[in-house]
Design an enzyme around this catalytic site. Structure first.
Site, mmCIF file in Angstrom:
data_model
loop_
_atom_site.group_PDB
_atom_site.id
_atom_site.type_symbol
_atom_site.label_atom_id
_atom_site.label_comp_id
_atom_site.label_asym_id
_atom_site.label_seq_id
_atom_site.Cartn_x
_atom_site.Cartn_y
_atom_site.Cartn_z
ATOM 1 N N ALA A 156 0.855 -1.190 0.000
ATOM 2 C CA ALA A 156 0.000 0.000 0.000
ATOM 3 C C ALA A 156 0.887 1.234 0.000
ATOM 4 C CB ALA A 156 -0.886 0.019 1.251
ATOM 5 N N THR A 166 -6.655 -1.147 7.923
ATOM 6 C CA THR A 166 -6.352 -0.250 9.047
ATOM 7 C C THR A 166 -7.629 0.163 9.782
ATOM 8 O OG1 THR A 166 -5.588 2.005 9.499
ATOM 9 C CG2 THR A 166 -6.378 1.606 7.297
ATOM 10 N N ASP A 167 -7.467 0.550 11.035
ATOM 11 C CA ASP A 167 -8.610 1.077 11.795
ATOM 12 C C ASP A 167 -9.032 2.464 11.294
ATOM 13 O OD1 ASP A 167 -6.443 2.548 12.757
ATOM 14 O OD2 ASP A 167 -6.792 2.086 14.878
ATOM 15 N N GLU A 168 -8.172 3.102 10.491
ATOM 16 C CA GLU A 168 -8.493 4.464 10.033
ATOM 17 C C GLU A 168 -9.711 4.501 9.105
ATOM 18 O OE1 GLU A 168 -5.338 6.911 8.688
ATOM 19 O OE2 GLU A 168 -3.914 6.032 10.079
ATOM 20 N N TYR A 210 -5.464 8.747 2.188
ATOM 21 C CA TYR A 210 -4.957 7.408 2.533
ATOM 22 C C TYR A 210 -6.091 6.522 3.034
ATOM 23 C CZ TYR A 210 -3.188 3.703 5.556
ATOM 24 O OH TYR A 210 -2.991 2.489 6.175
ATOM 25 N N LYS A 266 -7.930 3.088 1.466
ATOM 26 C CA LYS A 266 -7.934 1.798 2.174
ATOM 27 C C LYS A 266 -9.381 1.331 2.383
ATOM 28 C CE LYS A 266 -5.051 -0.349 3.660
ATOM 29 N NZ LYS A 266 -4.188 -1.426 3.077
ATOM 30 N N ASN A 295 -2.378 1.345 15.097
ATOM 31 C CA ASN A 295 -1.003 1.800 14.787
ATOM 32 C C ASN A 295 0.061 0.814 15.257
ATOM 33 O OD1 ASN A 295 -2.629 4.333 14.705
ATOM 34 N ND2 ASN A 295 -0.624 5.243 14.314
ATOM 35 N N PRO A 353 9.387 6.161 14.728
ATOM 36 C CA PRO A 353 10.782 6.167 14.244
ATOM 37 C C PRO A 353 11.277 7.554 13.877
ATOM 38 C CG PRO A 353 9.342 4.939 12.750
ATOM 39 C CD PRO A 353 8.527 5.270 13.949
ATOM 40 N N LEU A 374 5.905 17.528 17.508
ATOM 41 C CA LEU A 374 4.534 17.106 17.810
ATOM 42 C C LEU A 374 3.548 17.951 17.024
ATOM 43 C CD1 LEU A 374 4.023 16.611 21.643
ATOM 44 C CD2 LEU A 374 3.525 14.998 19.808
HETATM 45 P P1 NAD Z 1 5.028 0.518 4.270
HETATM 46 O O1 NAD Z 1 4.777 1.821 3.602
HETATM 47 O O2 NAD Z 1 6.146 0.402 5.257
HETATM 48 O O3 NAD Z 1 5.275 -0.605 3.158
HETATM 49 C C1 NAD Z 1 4.512 -0.696 1.989
HETATM 50 C C2 NAD Z 1 5.228 -1.626 1.025
HETATM 51 O O4 NAD Z 1 4.415 -1.755 -0.166
HETATM 52 C C3 NAD Z 1 6.594 -1.098 0.556
HETATM 53 O O5 NAD Z 1 7.558 -2.123 0.588
HETATM 54 C C4 NAD Z 1 6.330 -0.628 -0.883
HETATM 55 O O6 NAD Z 1 7.466 -0.715 -1.722
HETATM 56 C C5 NAD Z 1 5.224 -1.607 -1.308
HETATM 57 N N1 NAD Z 1 4.409 -1.075 -2.411
HETATM 58 C C6 NAD Z 1 3.828 0.161 -2.490
HETATM 59 N N2 NAD Z 1 3.156 0.282 -3.655
HETATM 60 C C7 NAD Z 1 3.304 -0.905 -4.324
HETATM 61 C C8 NAD Z 1 2.824 -1.406 -5.546
HETATM 62 N N3 NAD Z 1 2.065 -0.642 -6.372
HETATM 63 N N4 NAD Z 1 3.147 -2.652 -5.910
HETATM 64 C C9 NAD Z 1 3.930 -3.447 -5.093
HETATM 65 N N5 NAD Z 1 4.407 -3.020 -3.920
HETATM 66 C C10 NAD Z 1 4.093 -1.771 -3.518
HETATM 67 O O7 NAD Z 1 3.636 0.105 4.931
HETATM 68 P P2 NAD Z 1 3.335 -0.670 6.290
HETATM 69 O O8 NAD Z 1 3.303 0.297 7.403
HETATM 70 O O9 NAD Z 1 4.199 -1.882 6.369
HETATM 71 O O10 NAD Z 1 1.825 -1.116 6.016
HETATM 72 C C11 NAD Z 1 1.534 -2.362 5.403
HETATM 73 C C12 NAD Z 1 0.032 -2.548 5.323
HETATM 74 O O11 NAD Z 1 -0.520 -2.507 6.640
HETATM 75 C C13 NAD Z 1 -0.693 -1.451 4.526
HETATM 76 O O12 NAD Z 1 -1.729 -2.062 3.792
HETATM 77 C C14 NAD Z 1 -1.253 -0.529 5.604
HETATM 78 O O13 NAD Z 1 -2.414 0.123 5.150
HETATM 79 C C15 NAD Z 1 -1.565 -1.527 6.699
HETATM 80 N N6 NAD Z 1 -1.567 -1.002 8.074
HETATM 81 C C16 NAD Z 1 -0.490 -0.310 8.546
HETATM 82 C C17 NAD Z 1 -0.487 0.117 9.875
HETATM 83 C C18 NAD Z 1 0.699 0.857 10.450
HETATM 84 O O14 NAD Z 1 0.643 1.297 11.599
HETATM 85 N N7 NAD Z 1 1.813 1.010 9.740
HETATM 86 C C19 NAD Z 1 -1.593 -0.126 10.696
HETATM 87 C C20 NAD Z 1 -2.680 -0.824 10.158
HETATM 88 C C21 NAD Z 1 -2.654 -1.276 8.857
HETATM 89 O O1 TDX Z 2 6.191 14.126 13.070
HETATM 90 C C1 TDX Z 2 5.077 13.735 13.444
HETATM 91 N N1 TDX Z 2 4.492 14.307 14.540
HETATM 92 C C2 TDX Z 2 3.268 13.920 15.021
HETATM 93 O O2 TDX Z 2 2.786 14.470 16.019
HETATM 94 C C3 TDX Z 2 4.370 12.663 12.770
HETATM 95 C C4 TDX Z 2 4.971 11.999 11.552
HETATM 96 C C5 TDX Z 2 3.143 12.269 13.268
HETATM 97 N N2 TDX Z 2 2.598 12.878 14.354
HETATM 98 C C6 TDX Z 2 1.301 12.398 14.881
HETATM 99 C C7 TDX Z 2 0.197 12.212 13.881
HETATM 100 C C8 TDX Z 2 -0.605 11.064 14.468
HETATM 101 O O3 TDX Z 2 -1.510 11.557 15.444
HETATM 102 O O4 TDX Z 2 1.546 11.081 15.410
HETATM 103 C C9 TDX Z 2 0.434 10.203 15.173
HETATM 104 C C10 TDX Z 2 0.897 9.010 14.359
HETATM 105 O O5 TDX Z 2 1.251 9.489 13.062
HETATM 106 P P1 TDX Z 2 1.676 8.500 11.868
HETATM 107 O O6 TDX Z 2 2.858 7.688 12.291
HETATM 108 O O7 TDX Z 2 1.777 9.300 10.629
HETATM 109 O O8 TDX Z 2 0.451 7.460 11.846
HETATM 110 P P2 TDX Z 2 -1.117 7.635 11.548
HETATM 111 O O9 TDX Z 2 -1.425 8.818 10.736
HETATM 112 O O10 TDX Z 2 -1.813 7.461 12.873
HETATM 113 O O11 TDX Z 2 -1.342 6.308 10.638
HETATM 114 C C11 TDX Z 2 -0.665 5.070 10.977
HETATM 115 O O12 TDX Z 2 -1.534 4.163 11.586
HETATM 116 C C12 TDX Z 2 -2.544 3.601 10.796
HETATM 117 C C13 TDX Z 2 -0.038 4.434 9.744
HETATM 118 O O13 TDX Z 2 0.842 5.367 9.118
HETATM 119 C C14 TDX Z 2 -1.085 3.956 8.785
HETATM 120 O O14 TDX Z 2 -0.485 3.272 7.695
HETATM 121 C C15 TDX Z 2 -2.000 3.020 9.508
HETATM 122 O O15 TDX Z 2 -3.074 2.665 8.680
#
Ligand code: NAD
Ligand code: TDX
Length: 335
Positions: free
Chosen positions: A79, A120-122, A147, A151, A176, A189, A203
């Site tokens: 994604a 995602t829960d979003e 986004y 989804k 998250n 990170p 923040l």
């Molecule tokens: P990420 O951005 O770290 O990784 C996404 C991966 O998908 C990357 O390796 C990217 O190269 C690949 N990708 C993107 N577009 C592509 C395409 N067109 N074809 C093939 N590969 C492609 O994402 P993540 O945080 O690991 O999230 C993975 C999944 O989990 C997503 O579907 C996201 O919506 C879902 N999710 C994430 C979170 C979170 O907190 N990160 C929470 C709930 C659900």
């Molecule tokens: O620099 C920052 N400062 C800050 O306050 C960033 C990057 C984020 N934030 C806040 C925004 C959000 O309230 O922190 C919280 C978390 O931000 P993100 O890491 O961007 O996550 P969020 O927008 O909550 O979405 C994440 O959780 C659901 C993932 O990126 C999504 O892929 C997943 O679906």
């Protein structure tokens, strides 16, 4: 079993592949990943020689047809995943999250392959800060950002393919994630690597927004639970009761790094910023018997900080580009 994992070079997908190779020697893993800015081949180094890696786009119908024809199970992580990027340019979100998912579903339908959809829960929108409610599988969809709306659209495609074409699919919507191999654009990170490079954490808004944090290994153990025991056509919410406000997260990161917990800056808020996410995972726990292993967010965070401290070569190349992109979009969004 022949398993196709999309997005396996991303954060959650790579952790899923590591775990699968370690725990399930009977599974033959192929990863399909486009290696966008978010994908990192090095995240699969721990399983080098043990999986097949295919560099390509999930929206490429010929490639997807060939790979799905040789799979017994598809787990779809790929994604565009970052809300801030979707505000700067929604185009790749529509391509990957909607067209890409559609392309996979058509191939899975053609070959009657078992499919698990990662979401995602979003998709449920947000909750008020003082609302005792949590999201359940019955909460109506109400996404806020490009986004989360793409989804949500992808989830609805899966549901329609189940009902209309009898697709053997399950869906999980998780809160998250945090843990190793997460891109430095994401909140935790970003702040850890800011502190490690001598930059003050940032923040958004007041820092009062709440996220329901879960360790990536708990997410992935839940995904395997749904694949093994979930009912076809059903949706399962994944969460581990990790509600924490953003300010507390930043203060804890600073404190664990031996810094003044107040040594952060407030910056301009994200437009449309969701206030609070909270998951009620009763269905997953009671119907499927899943339990999280990481019950203490503070110690999970400490381990994650140690991982970033000892893997500077993994994240340092992304850091400069990521912060430059943030600066550009702050200029655009700030007018
Ligand atoms: P990420 O951005 O770290 O990784 C996404 C991966 O998908 C990357 O390796 C990217 O190269 C690949 N990708 C993107 N577009 C592509 C395409 N067109 N074809 C093939 N590969 C492609 O994402 P993540 O945080 O690991 O999230 C993975 C999944 O989990 C997503 O579907 C996201 O919506 C879902 N999710 C994430 C979170 C979170 O907190 N990160 C929470 C709930 C659900
Ligand atoms: O620099 C920052 N400062 C800050 O306050 C960033 C990057 C984020 N934030 C806040 C925004 C959000 O309230 O922190 C919280 C978390 O931000 P993100 O890491 O961007 O996550 P969020 O927008 O909550 O979405 C994440 O959780 C659901 C993932 O990126 C999504 O892929 C997943 O679906």
């Amino acid at each position: 079993m022949r398993l196709l994992v999309t997005g396996g070079a991303g954060f959650i997908g790579a952790n899923f592949v590591h775990r699968t190779v370690a725990d399930r020697p009977d599974v033959d893993v192929t990863v399909l990943d486009k290696l966008t800015y978010a994908g990192n081949r090095a995240s699969l180094d721990p399983v080098a020689g043990k999986i097949t890696f295919v560099h390509g786009d999930i929206a490429d119908p010929e490639l997807v047809d060939r790979l799905v024809a040789n799979a017994d199970l598809v787990v779809h992580f790929a994604a565009e995943s970052h809300n801030d990027n979707s505000l700067a340019d929604p185009t790749p979100f529509v391509h990957t999250n909607l067209v890409g998912t559609f392309t996979l579903l058509e191939a899975v339908r053609r070959y009657d392959v078992r499919y698990h959809h990662i979401s995602t829960d979003e998709v449920y929108g947000d909750l008020a800060l003082d609302d005792p409610a949590k999201f359940t599988e019955a909460t109506p969809y109400n996404p806020s950002s490009p986004y989360s709306s793409t989804k949500a659209g992808s989830d609805l495609l899966v549901r329609a393919w189940v009902r209309s074409f009898g697709l053997r699919a399950t869906i999980s919507n998780c809160s998250n994630n945090y843990g190793p191999y997460q891109h430095v654009e994401k909140f935790i990170p970003r702040q850890i690597t800011n502190v490690l490079t001598g930059v003050r954490p940032k923040l958004y808004g007041s820092g009062a927004n709440v996220r329901d944090w879960i360790h990536v290994d708990d997410h992935n153990s839940a995904v395997w639970t749904v694949i093994d025991k979930g009912r076809i056509g059903e949706t399962y919410l994944i969460g581990a009761d990790g509600e924490t406000d953003n300010r507390t997260v930043v203060e804890t990161v600073l404190e664990l790094c031996g810094m003044d917990p107040e040594a952060f800056d407030f910056v301009t808020d994200r437009p449309g910023h969701d206030l609070r996410y909270a998951i009620d995972a009763t269905r997953l726990r009671t119907e499927l018997g899943w339990e999280p292993q990481y019950r203490d967010f503070r110690s999970g965070l400490a381990a994650t900080i140690e991982w970033y401290r000892s893997h500077e070569t993994w994240w340092m190349p992304q850091k400069t580009a990521t912060e430059a992109a943030y600066e550009r979009s702050e200029r655009i969004l700030g007018g």
